[in-house]
Design a protein around this motif. Structure first.
Motif, PDB file in Angstrom:
ATOM      1  N   MET A 161       0.834  -1.207   0.000  1.00  8.58           N
ATOM      2  CA  MET A 161       0.000   0.000   0.000  1.00  8.58           C
ATOM      3  C   MET A 161       0.867   1.256   0.000  1.00  8.58           C
ATOM      4  O   MET A 161       0.580   2.216  -0.734  1.00  8.58           O
ATOM      5  CB  MET A 161      -0.926   0.014   1.230  1.00  8.58           C
ATOM      6  N   ASP A 177       2.459   1.647  -3.536  1.00 10.67           N
ATOM      7  CA  ASP A 177       1.480   2.010  -4.566  1.00 10.67           C
ATOM      8  C   ASP A 177       0.981   3.443  -4.413  1.00 10.67           C
ATOM      9  O   ASP A 177       0.784   4.148  -5.396  1.00 10.67           O
ATOM     10  CB  ASP A 177       0.279   1.061  -4.534  1.00 10.67           C
ATOM     11  N   ALA A 178       0.768   3.874  -3.170  1.00 14.41           N
ATOM     12  CA  ALA A 178       0.195   5.195  -2.927  1.00 14.41           C
ATOM     13  C   ALA A 178       1.258   6.279  -2.773  1.00 14.41           C
ATOM     14  O   ALA A 178       0.923   7.464  -2.707  1.00 14.41           O
ATOM     15  CB  ALA A 178      -0.686   5.152  -1.683  1.00 14.41           C
ATOM     16  N   ILE A 195       3.165   6.759  -0.112  1.00 16.53           N
ATOM     17  CA  ILE A 195       3.088   7.289   1.244  1.00 16.53           C
ATOM     18  C   ILE A 195       4.023   6.467   2.137  1.00 16.53           C
ATOM     19  O   ILE A 195       4.562   5.450   1.715  1.00 16.53           O
ATOM     20  CB  ILE A 195       1.646   7.235   1.798  1.00 16.53           C
ATOM     21  N   ALA A 254       0.425   4.185   5.764  1.00 21.76           N
ATOM     22  CA  ALA A 254      -0.288   3.035   5.206  1.00 21.76           C
ATOM     23  C   ALA A 254      -0.829   2.152   6.325  1.00 21.76           C
ATOM     24  O   ALA A 254      -1.957   1.656   6.256  1.00 21.76           O
ATOM     25  CB  ALA A 254       0.631   2.236   4.292  1.00 21.76           C
ATOM     26  N   SER A 309      -3.844   3.798   7.850  1.00 22.24           N
ATOM     27  CA  SER A 309      -4.985   3.678   6.934  1.00 22.24           C
ATOM     28  C   SER A 309      -5.603   2.286   6.995  1.00 22.24           C
ATOM     29  O   SER A 309      -6.825   2.138   7.072  1.00 22.24           O
ATOM     30  CB  SER A 309      -4.558   3.973   5.494  1.00 22.24           C
TER      31      SER A 309
END
Length: 90
Positions: free
Chosen positions: A10, A13-14, A16, A21, A24
């Motif tokens: 995550m 991909d983002a 961050i 992550a 989140s």
């Protein structure tokens, strides 16, 4: 894939941090859990939906002894995959 690997994916991909992550993911899981505890349903269009159903009490059988046992009623979480997820897997 375990939770740590999911957090790493995550974050990558983002774009961050892993800490963001993790926050989140934990927020998502916490909100799903609290909604299901409250008797609600969580739906993500295309991915799937989680719901809670009641499993009634029933008689079972001990496979070692053959003795009849009582299995208590309980609530179970069900997940139904959405069309897009099913198509992606197949």
């Amino acid at each position: 894939m375990n939770k740590t690997e999911l957090i790493d994916a995550m974050a990558a991909d983002a774009g961050i941090t892993k800490a963001a992550a993790k926050k989140s993911l934990e927020s998502f899981l916490g909100n799903v859990e609290s909604t299901l505890k409250g008797g609600g349903k969580v739906s993500l269009v295309g991915f799937g939906s989680w719901s809670v159903s009641e499993r009634s009490a029933r008689d079972g059988r001990n496979p070692q002894t053959g003795e009849t046992i009582k299995i208590a009623a309980k609530k179970v979480v069900k997940f139904k995959a959405g069309t897009e997820l099913s198509d992606a897997v197949n």
